[in-house]
Enzyme design. Structure first.
Site, PDB file in Angstrom:
ATOM      1  CG  ASP A 200      -1.890   0.949   1.327  1.00  0.00           C
ATOM      2  OD1 ASP A 200      -2.742   0.955   0.396  1.00  0.00           O
ATOM      3  OD2 ASP A 200      -2.011   1.723   2.114  1.00  0.00           O
ATOM      4  CD  GLU A 242      -2.334   2.746  -3.324  1.00  0.00           C
ATOM      5  OE1 GLU A 242      -3.477   3.224  -3.545  1.00  0.00           O
ATOM      6  OE2 GLU A 242      -1.643   2.679  -2.382  1.00  0.00           O
TER       7      GLU A 242
HETATM    8  C1  NOJ Z   1      -4.616   3.065  -0.519  1.00  0.00           C
HETATM    9  C2  NOJ Z   1      -5.728   2.178  -0.605  1.00  0.00           C
HETATM   10  O1  NOJ Z   1      -6.187   1.382  -1.654  1.00  0.00           O
HETATM   11  C3  NOJ Z   1      -6.824   2.839   0.283  1.00  0.00           C
HETATM   12  O2  NOJ Z   1      -7.977   2.046   0.215  1.00  0.00           O
HETATM   13  C4  NOJ Z   1      -6.501   3.290   1.745  1.00  0.00           C
HETATM   14  O3  NOJ Z   1      -7.562   4.226   2.184  1.00  0.00           O
HETATM   15  C5  NOJ Z   1      -5.203   4.029   1.490  1.00  0.00           C
HETATM   16  N1  NOJ Z   1      -4.208   3.428   0.858  1.00  0.00           N
HETATM   17  C6  NOJ Z   1      -4.689   4.138   3.089  1.00  0.00           C
HETATM   18  O4  NOJ Z   1      -3.924   3.083   3.445  1.00  0.00           O
END
Ligand code: NOJ
Length: 548
Positions: A200, A242
């Site tokens: 993440d 991500e």
């Molecule tokens: C990216 C995630 O996809 C999202 O759902 C989340 O709120 C944020 N990161 C914070 O962890």
């Protein structure tokens, strides 16, 4: 011979709490998911990505972790999780989990200790400032829901940094003890048997935050170090990140050691996602062609992960304001469909007006463009959303299994469900559910099963090259090809409603025994290639050559 399993995977993203509830408490759980593995196996997916599984106050759908070494008791026990890994493995399905280490929950014992005393061993695990940082109103990820990125903590009498919500204090990556702990977390889950991690918020993890500096340096070498550690512990483990950053930054996240990828194996292709949305909205593939042309070449081992929808809003921030407005106008015209000024909080089926032909076209594009396809649960049956729910929850409603109460998701009273099921309108569970579609060979689910089976017969798709084929075509038509040592595939997609005829004679010499291995309908034999028809919203996967 290549053994990079992630390049041939079909990834399925699943949120345990809304997938299947085995004990009737209204919350999906691991045993429920185990009970649905045969369904996933029949669908043909090969890798399950689980949204956060850890204990959490659940203020950001689990992305606010309070214990990295356990599973949320609402989902089951570590024993259940080990059983899930075993059962998934029996079916040839690998499991990856979300690794959320940019921040913790403010309820995490580390943060509780850190704030309690300057002498806490955890004090330096977070990012503090003595006075209000001048940049505290900059860099918010959730504008409208988040007022600042630095908040005052009255217990610590200091300001702490949080890139996301206030209840998600950022870990201090500059601290070697934090880096060691992250390795320990990875090691723990790898030891249990996960196949890797969806990391993440990677661009924020590596930020060396300083109060007053809205653009702090990034320590990309940290990713090299983590990758090396993960790989030593489990040779074929993957990191899927991500990282929604500028295109020229992307390659740095993959890392390049003499032509070989040495940081993140796979990055979500946010850039392509925005361009595909634009192309679908305009019914014109130009933006996809540009994206294919402009994307940097990846070092060996690097791979894109391609998606149409994920568990967040459709993020259109990489489009120009004008392009974003075009997509909004087509797919999210009402203010309540939009989020954070940059995105759309709808699922794909309602965005495309439930048009089955257009849905097939969109997924056919996703699955034939470069990279590894990632599906979100429910896409395979064309689930809709619930705009009465707040923010991103609109697209996080329970899986629709059947006509039974609560869509067969849970036997709890409907008031007790973790989130309400969609129970009315065109996407209500009485119309859209697995049981109906499983029995119908013409359903979207049956189409997905067939499409994924076909994909497995064409290993050059996703793993091989993916280039635009520049032949004269009527407006709205995209021709591209995938190629590697196993063979060559050619694809024709018609993004608009009008039937078209394409002249592919300039590439016909390459064809050995050309035939459609998947198409929206039965087309006449391919003949000389000078007049290849494709219906409005139609698509053709043409096998050109096979080497083995
Ligand atoms: C990216 C995630 O996809 C999202 O759902 C989340 O709120 C944020 N990161 C914070 O962890």
């Amino acid at each position: 011979m290549s053994d990079q399993w992630y390049k041939k995977a079909v990834v399925y993203c699943c949120d345990i709490d809304t997938f299947a509830d085995s004990n009737g408490d209204g919350v999906g759980d691991i045993q429920g998911l185990i009970g649905r593995l045969d369904y996933l196996s029949r669908l043909g997916i090969t890798c399950l990505w689980l949204n956060p599984i850890h204990p959490s106050p659940d203020r950001d759908d689990g992305y606010d972790v309070s214990d990295f070494y356990n599973v949320d008791p609402r989902f089951g026990t570590l024993g259940d999780f080990a059983e899930l890994l075993h059962q998934a493995g029996n079916r040839g399905i690998k499991v990856i989990i979300d690794l959320v280490v940019n921040h913790t929950s403010d309820q995490h014992p580390w943060f509780q200790s850190a704030r309690s005393s300057p002498d806490s061993p955890y004090r330096d695990w977070y990012v503090w400032a003595d006075s209000a940082p001048s940049d505290r109103h900059q860099g918010m990820v959730f504008p409208g829901e988040q007022g600042e990125t630095w908040s005052y903590d009255r217990t610590a009498k200091l300001w702490y940094y949080h890139r996301f919500y206030k209840f998600q204090p950022d870990l201090n990556i500059k601290n070697p003890a934090v880096r060691e702990e992250i390795k320990k977390i990875c090691a723990f889950w790898l030891q249990l048997g996960v196949a890797g991690f969806r990391m993440d918020a990677v661009p924020f993890i590596i930020e060396e935050t300083e109060p007053g500096n809205a653009n702090p340096p990034k320590d990309l070498d940290y990713l090299t170090d983590l990758r090396q550690f993960v790989q030593w512990r489990k040779g074929d483990a993957v990191l899927l990140a991500e990282a929604n950053v500028e295109p020229d930054e992307l390659v740095k996240f993959f890392g390049d050691a003499g032509g070989s990828n040495n940081r993140i194996h796979m990055l979500f292709d946010f850039m392509l996602n925005g361009q595909v949305m634009l192309a679908l909205a305009r019914q014109n593939p130009e933006s996809i062609i540009e994206a294919l042309r402009e994307t940097p070449k990846l070092p060996a081992g690097g791979q894109w992960a391609t998606f149409l929808r994920n568990h967040d809003e459709v993020d259109l921030s990489r489009l120009t304001a004008g392009q974003r407005e075009e997509v909004f106008a087509q797919f999210g015209p009402e203010p309540e469909m939009q989020l954070y000024g940059r995105g759309i909080r709808r699922r794909l089926a309602p965005m495309l007006g439930g048009d089955r032909r257009r849905l097939e076209l969109a997924y056919s594009l996703q699955f034939t463009l470069r990279g590894t396809p990632v599906l979100r649960y429910g896409e395979e049956i064309g689930m809709g959303d619930d705009l009465y729910l707040e923010g991103r929850d609109a697209i996080r409603t329970p899986m629709q299994w059947s006509l039974l109460e609560n869509a067969g998701f849970s036997t709890a009273d409907s008031g007790k469900l973790v989130r309400p099921v969609v129970d009315s309108g065109d996407y209500g569970y009485e119309k859209i559910n697995v049981t109906n579609q499983r029995q119908d060979p013409k359903s979207l689910l049956s189409w997905f099963e067939r499409m994924i089976r076909t994909l497995k017969e064409a290993p050059e798709i996703g793993a091989g090259s993916c280039v635009h084929v520049d032949v004269p075509v009527p407006e709205g038509v995209l021709v591209h090809r995938a190629e590697d040592s196993t063979g060559t595939m050619l694809f024709v997609h018609n993004l608009c409603t009008k039937d078209a005829v394409v002249d592919l004679s300039s590439v016909s010499a390459e064809a050995e025994f050309p035939n459609d291995i998947l198409a929206d309908r039965e087309y006449p034999d391919l003949g000389k290639f000078d007049q290849v028809p494709v219906a409005g919203y139609g698509y053709r996967w043409i096998r050109m050559r096979r080497c083995s």
